[in-house]
Write a protein that holds these residues in place. Structure first.
Motif, PDB file in Angstrom:
ATOM      1  N   GLU A 134      -3.280 -17.449 -15.912  1.00  0.00           N
ATOM      2  CA  GLU A 134      -1.870 -17.314 -15.542  1.00  0.00           C
ATOM      3  C   GLU A 134      -1.248 -16.109 -16.239  1.00  0.00           C
ATOM      4  O   GLU A 134      -0.450 -15.376 -15.636  1.00  0.00           O
ATOM      5  CB  GLU A 134      -1.110 -18.591 -15.907  1.00  0.00           C
ATOM      6  N   SER A 135      -1.595 -15.900 -17.506  1.00  0.00           N
ATOM      7  CA  SER A 135      -1.062 -14.755 -18.249  1.00  0.00           C
ATOM      8  C   SER A 135      -1.524 -13.445 -17.633  1.00  0.00           C
ATOM      9  O   SER A 135      -0.744 -12.506 -17.494  1.00  0.00           O
ATOM     10  CB  SER A 135      -1.496 -14.833 -19.719  1.00  0.00           C
ATOM     11  N   LEU A 136      -2.798 -13.394 -17.263  1.00  0.00           N
ATOM     12  CA  LEU A 136      -3.328 -12.185 -16.640  1.00  0.00           C
ATOM     13  C   LEU A 136      -2.624 -11.904 -15.318  1.00  0.00           C
ATOM     14  O   LEU A 136      -2.230 -10.759 -15.038  1.00  0.00           O
ATOM     15  CB  LEU A 136      -4.837 -12.330 -16.424  1.00  0.00           C
ATOM     16  N   ARG A 137      -2.437 -12.952 -14.512  1.00  0.00           N
ATOM     17  CA  ARG A 137      -1.741 -12.768 -13.232  1.00  0.00           C
ATOM     18  C   ARG A 137      -0.305 -12.311 -13.462  1.00  0.00           C
ATOM     19  O   ARG A 137       0.214 -11.450 -12.737  1.00  0.00           O
ATOM     20  CB  ARG A 137      -1.767 -14.067 -12.423  1.00  0.00           C
ATOM     21  N   ALA A 138       0.354 -12.899 -14.475  1.00  0.00           N
ATOM     22  CA  ALA A 138       1.744 -12.528 -14.760  1.00  0.00           C
ATOM     23  C   ALA A 138       1.837 -11.069 -15.181  1.00  0.00           C
ATOM     24  O   ALA A 138       2.741 -10.334 -14.750  1.00  0.00           O
ATOM     25  CB  ALA A 138       2.316 -13.440 -15.849  1.00  0.00           C
ATOM     26  N   ILE A 139       0.911 -10.620 -16.034  1.00  0.00           N
ATOM     27  CA  ILE A 139       0.924  -9.227 -16.490  1.00  0.00           C
ATOM     28  C   ILE A 139       0.616  -8.288 -15.322  1.00  0.00           C
ATOM     29  O   ILE A 139       1.227  -7.216 -15.197  1.00  0.00           O
ATOM     30  CB  ILE A 139      -0.085  -9.038 -17.629  1.00  0.00           C
ATOM     31  N   VAL A 145       5.432  -4.703 -10.398  1.00  0.00           N
ATOM     32  CA  VAL A 145       6.888  -4.564 -10.258  1.00  0.00           C
ATOM     33  C   VAL A 145       7.368  -3.301 -10.962  1.00  0.00           C
ATOM     34  O   VAL A 145       8.119  -2.496 -10.400  1.00  0.00           O
ATOM     35  CB  VAL A 145       7.617  -5.799 -10.829  1.00  0.00           C
ATOM     36  N   SER A 146       6.948  -3.113 -12.214  1.00  0.00           N
ATOM     37  CA  SER A 146       7.459  -1.994 -13.011  1.00  0.00           C
ATOM     38  C   SER A 146       7.023  -0.648 -12.458  1.00  0.00           C
ATOM     39  O   SER A 146       7.713   0.357 -12.656  1.00  0.00           O
ATOM     40  CB  SER A 146       7.007  -2.134 -14.462  1.00  0.00           C
ATOM     41  N   THR A 152      14.743  -0.481  -6.786  1.00  0.00           N
ATOM     42  CA  THR A 152      15.794  -0.058  -7.705  1.00  0.00           C
ATOM     43  C   THR A 152      15.664  -0.835  -9.003  1.00  0.00           C
ATOM     44  O   THR A 152      14.920  -1.819  -9.091  1.00  0.00           O
ATOM     45  CB  THR A 152      17.179  -0.303  -7.104  1.00  0.00           C
ATOM     46  N   PHE A 153      16.406  -0.407 -10.024  1.00  0.00           N
ATOM     47  CA  PHE A 153      16.386  -1.114 -11.304  1.00  0.00           C
ATOM     48  C   PHE A 153      16.823  -2.566 -11.120  1.00  0.00           C
ATOM     49  O   PHE A 153      16.199  -3.481 -11.661  1.00  0.00           O
ATOM     50  CB  PHE A 153      17.307  -0.405 -12.295  1.00  0.00           C
ATOM     51  N   ASP A 154      17.888  -2.790 -10.366  1.00  0.00           N
ATOM     52  CA  ASP A 154      18.382  -4.160 -10.152  1.00  0.00           C
ATOM     53  C   ASP A 154      17.327  -5.022  -9.471  1.00  0.00           C
ATOM     54  O   ASP A 154      17.167  -6.207  -9.811  1.00  0.00           O
ATOM     55  CB  ASP A 154      19.664  -4.136  -9.318  1.00  0.00           C
ATOM     56  N   GLU A 155      16.612  -4.447  -8.512  1.00  0.00           N
ATOM     57  CA  GLU A 155      15.574  -5.212  -7.810  1.00  0.00           C
ATOM     58  C   GLU A 155      14.413  -5.538  -8.749  1.00  0.00           C
ATOM     59  O   GLU A 155      13.834  -6.626  -8.683  1.00  0.00           O
ATOM     60  CB  GLU A 155      15.077  -4.411  -6.612  1.00  0.00           C
ATOM     61  N   LYS A 156      14.087  -4.608  -9.627  1.00  0.00           N
ATOM     62  CA  LYS A 156      13.010  -4.852 -10.594  1.00  0.00           C
ATOM     63  C   LYS A 156      13.401  -5.961 -11.568  1.00  0.00           C
ATOM     64  O   LYS A 156      12.592  -6.834 -11.896  1.00  0.00           O
ATOM     65  CB  LYS A 156      12.680  -3.572 -11.350  1.00  0.00           C
ATOM     66  N   VAL A 157      14.642  -5.922 -12.073  1.00  0.00           N
ATOM     67  CA  VAL A 157      15.103  -6.951 -13.012  1.00  0.00           C
ATOM     68  C   VAL A 157      15.068  -8.321 -12.353  1.00  0.00           C
ATOM     69  O   VAL A 157      14.618  -9.307 -12.954  1.00  0.00           O
ATOM     70  CB  VAL A 157      16.514  -6.628 -13.515  1.00  0.00           C
ATOM     71  N   GLU A 158      15.531  -8.395 -11.112  1.00  0.00           N
ATOM     72  CA  GLU A 158      15.511  -9.679 -10.394  1.00  0.00           C
ATOM     73  C   GLU A 158      14.080 -10.189 -10.260  1.00  0.00           C
ATOM     74  O   GLU A 158      13.809 -11.382 -10.441  1.00  0.00           O
ATOM     75  CB  GLU A 158      16.134  -9.500  -9.007  1.00  0.00           C
ATOM     76  N   SER A 285      14.528  -2.832 -21.972  1.00  0.00           N
ATOM     77  CA  SER A 285      15.124  -1.832 -22.861  1.00  0.00           C
ATOM     78  C   SER A 285      14.745  -0.425 -22.405  1.00  0.00           C
ATOM     79  O   SER A 285      15.596   0.473 -22.321  1.00  0.00           O
ATOM     80  CB  SER A 285      14.666  -2.059 -24.307  1.00  0.00           C
ATOM     81  N   TYR A 286      13.466  -0.242 -22.104  1.00  0.00           N
ATOM     82  CA  TYR A 286      12.996   1.071 -21.671  1.00  0.00           C
ATOM     83  C   TYR A 286      13.651   1.481 -20.358  1.00  0.00           C
ATOM     84  O   TYR A 286      14.095   2.626 -20.199  1.00  0.00           O
ATOM     85  CB  TYR A 286      11.473   1.045 -21.517  1.00  0.00           C
ATOM     86  N   GLU A 287      13.724   0.563 -19.400  1.00  0.00           N
ATOM     87  CA  GLU A 287      14.307   0.888 -18.103  1.00  0.00           C
ATOM     88  C   GLU A 287      15.787   1.221 -18.225  1.00  0.00           C
ATOM     89  O   GLU A 287      16.289   2.117 -17.548  1.00  0.00           O
ATOM     90  CB  GLU A 287      14.106  -0.277 -17.131  1.00  0.00           C
ATOM     91  N   LEU A 288      16.499   0.492 -19.085  1.00  0.00           N
ATOM     92  CA  LEU A 288      17.915   0.791 -19.291  1.00  0.00           C
ATOM     93  C   LEU A 288      18.086   2.163 -19.939  1.00  0.00           C
ATOM     94  O   LEU A 288      19.015   2.916 -19.585  1.00  0.00           O
ATOM     95  CB  LEU A 288      18.562  -0.295 -20.158  1.00  0.00           C
ATOM     96  N   GLU A 289      17.207   2.492 -20.888  1.00  0.00           N
ATOM     97  CA  GLU A 289      17.259   3.821 -21.501  1.00  0.00           C
ATOM     98  C   GLU A 289      16.993   4.901 -20.461  1.00  0.00           C
ATOM     99  O   GLU A 289      17.668   5.938 -20.434  1.00  0.00           O
ATOM    100  CB  GLU A 289      16.233   3.919 -22.635  1.00  0.00           C
ATOM    101  N   ARG A 290      16.012   4.657 -19.604  1.00  0.00           N
ATOM    102  CA  ARG A 290      15.667   5.638 -18.568  1.00  0.00           C
ATOM    103  C   ARG A 290      16.813   5.798 -17.576  1.00  0.00           C
ATOM    104  O   ARG A 290      17.137   6.914 -17.147  1.00  0.00           O
ATOM    105  CB  ARG A 290      14.395   5.196 -17.841  1.00  0.00           C
TER     106      ARG A 290
END
Length: 521
Positions: A134-139, A145-146, A152-158, A285-290
């Motif tokens: 499950e962890s491997l699938r989640a990663i 997604v990333s 968009t950023f909003d779609e990625k966060v969702e 954090s990284y996406e918000l900085e970007r």
């Protein structure tokens, strides 16, 4: 083995050894009746057998295995044990026994008189393997997604909030922004009414108050048992399960990323689950900085566009008027002051052109296409104010991948630099040579020896070794009438293509600019 009074000492010793085993062990006779079971084997069998099949003293010996365990004949155990007896070959297999909610590793060894069976409870190992999968699938899903540039950023966060909720098995995932003592829910995947986007509450009434005060994740698996009763956050939201970490942007507090449920979890979050949430908080954090950097870049680009508009309109128009007036003045009188004014106006026009190139073009490069470098250089030379200078090409044809318009700008600036800084007047020749645009300068264009790029060389005065890195800096020039932008533009164009550029000495003692890392067409 017999339980009678006549049981030998050796049998008692063997029974003692078998009873100390952590694995279940039992034997079956030829009629599938249980002949013997050690303590763990008896425990497993009793939990599976119907009540009336177990002896008053808890014994299982004498019971028929398939008749005493409901549904046993429809299991893998039935098939494998019968295969072992039929073939007289040992069998080994893993199987899930649903009535006991247990995974067993089973090994059965047949003989003429029956079957010896070893059962090991591997439920914990199976759960670990399941969690790892499950962890491997989640990663893998997080990476998908990333790295999806279409979202968009909003779609990625969702998407990551949904992913986190599924992975952690909780119904609420949310991203908060904390400002002026207030928690703002910026995005969420949640069924909790107070955790919907746009909801706010005082920070003192939120779980995030404790989250941002920690360097590590805040985890709660049973809030009531852990002393949260009476806390304003618990009273307000009623969350019994919670895991959250702080989100920082450019080293400053932004908010939190959290996952929660209104029911207790029952077991601690695993190290893998905690690491996954840490990974999500760092990604956000990284996406918000970007995103913030992109917004700053957009504002700077808008300012540059405004600057370019001012330069183009508010400076070029009066410059055009001034040049017209100087032309009229030259027709009316013969003054020694007219020529210096014309040179100053020409320098201003060149300066404006260079500034517009830097402001409007920046480091943008269109999709590279095959370009005949020799033909383009020859054409660029024709549009350069080269006076009586000469262009030579070391080869007849050289195709590379480049943005043709930007490559033309690169040549025009290198050619202009060669003419302005390599003219005969700059080498101490008579001043009237400057009037002809440095007529003695010869410029050569050709491929680098290793085929990795091309060069532009002249036979002028060259560049002192101590200044060869500085020449590409904005505003650097040794010519009082130079703009100091030409070679900076060359460096910008090369960098935008992924090329390198350096200044060295030419074979004739002049300047040679080598452009490397160029991909052939």
């Amino acid at each position: 083995m017999s339980d009678g009074a006549g049981e030998s000492a050796s049998n008692k010793d063997l029974r003692t050894v078998l009873d100390r085993m952590s694995d279940g062990f039992f034997t079956l006779d030829g009629d599938w009746r249980i002949a013997f079971a050690n303590d763990r084997g008896r425990e497993i069998l009793r939990s599976a057998m119907s009540d009336d099949a177990v002896g008053p003293d808890g014994s299982v010996e004498g019971a028929n295995l398939w008749e005493s365990i409901p549904g046993a004949a429809e299991t893998q155990f039935y098939d494998e044990y019968h295969r072992a007896m039929a073939t007289q070959e040992p069998v080994s297999f893993d199987s899930y026994y649903e009535p006991l909610d247990t995974w067993f590793e089973a090994r059965a060894f047949p003989s003429d008189s029956g079957l010896s069976v070893y059962l090991r409870d591997i439920t914990e190992r199976r759960d670990l393997e399941r969690r790892q999968r499950e962890s491997l699938r989640a990663i893998q899903r997080l990476y998908a997604v990333s790295s999806d540039h279409e979202r968009t950023f909003d779609e990625k966060v969702e998407a990551i909030l949904t992913l986190g909720c599924e992975y952690l098995d909780v119904p609420n995932g949310f991203l908060t922004r904390i400002e002026d003592g207030t928690q703002h829910v910026e995005a969420s995947h949640a069924d909790h009414p107070l955790l919907q986007p746009g909801e706010t509450c005082p920070l003192d009434e939120a779980y995030c108050k404790r989250t941002i005060a920690r360097d590590t994740l805040l985890t709660v698996v049973d809030a009531t048992e852990e002393g949260w009763a009476g806390d304003p956050a618990h009273e307000n939201f009623g969350l019994e399960t919670y895991i959250g970490g702080k989100v920082e942007v450019d080293g400053e507090q932004y908010g939190t990323l959290c996952f929660a449920a209104t029911t207790p979890r029952g077991e601690p979050f695993t190290d893998t689950q905690r690491t996954f949430v840490e990974l999500l908080t760092r990604w956000v954090s990284y996406e918000l900085e970007r995103q913030r950097a992109a917004e700053r870049l957009e504002r700077e680009r808008d300012r540059l566009d405004g600057f370019a508009s001012v330069v183009s309109h508010d400076l070029r128009n009066p410059l055009t008027v001034a040049r017209g007036r100087v032309d009229l003045l030259a027709e009316e009188c013969d003054s020694e002051h007219i020529e210096p004014v014309e040179r100053s106006l020409s320098r201003m026009e060149t300066l404006i052109d260079d500034l517009l190139t830097l402001a409007r073009e920046g480091d943008a490069v269109d999709e590279p296409e095959p370009v005949d470098l020799v033909a383009l250089a020859t054409d660029a030379w024709k549009t350069t104010d080269s006076g009586s200078g000469t262009l030579r090409t070391a080869v007849d044809e050289l195709e590379i991948l480049a943005d043709e318009a930007r490559l033309r700008q690169l040549f025009e600036n290198l050619f202009r630099n060669a003419v302005e800084h390599g003219s005969t007047s700059s080498r101490g020749e008579p001043d009237d040579a400057a009037e002809h645009g440095g007529e003695a300068v010869t410029v050569t264009v050709g491929p680098l020896a290793d085929g990795d790029g091309f060069y532009v060389a002249d036979d002028g005065t060259g560049i002192p070794e101590s200044e060869r890195e500085q020449v590409f800096e904005t505003g650097y020039t040794t010519d009082p009438e130079g703009t100091g932008f030409g070679l900076n533009i060359v460096a910008e164009i090369a960098d935008a293509h992924g090329w390198t550029v350096r200044a060295v000495e030419s074979e004739e003692g002049g300047a040679r600019f080598e452009v490397g890392g160029v991909e052939p067409a």
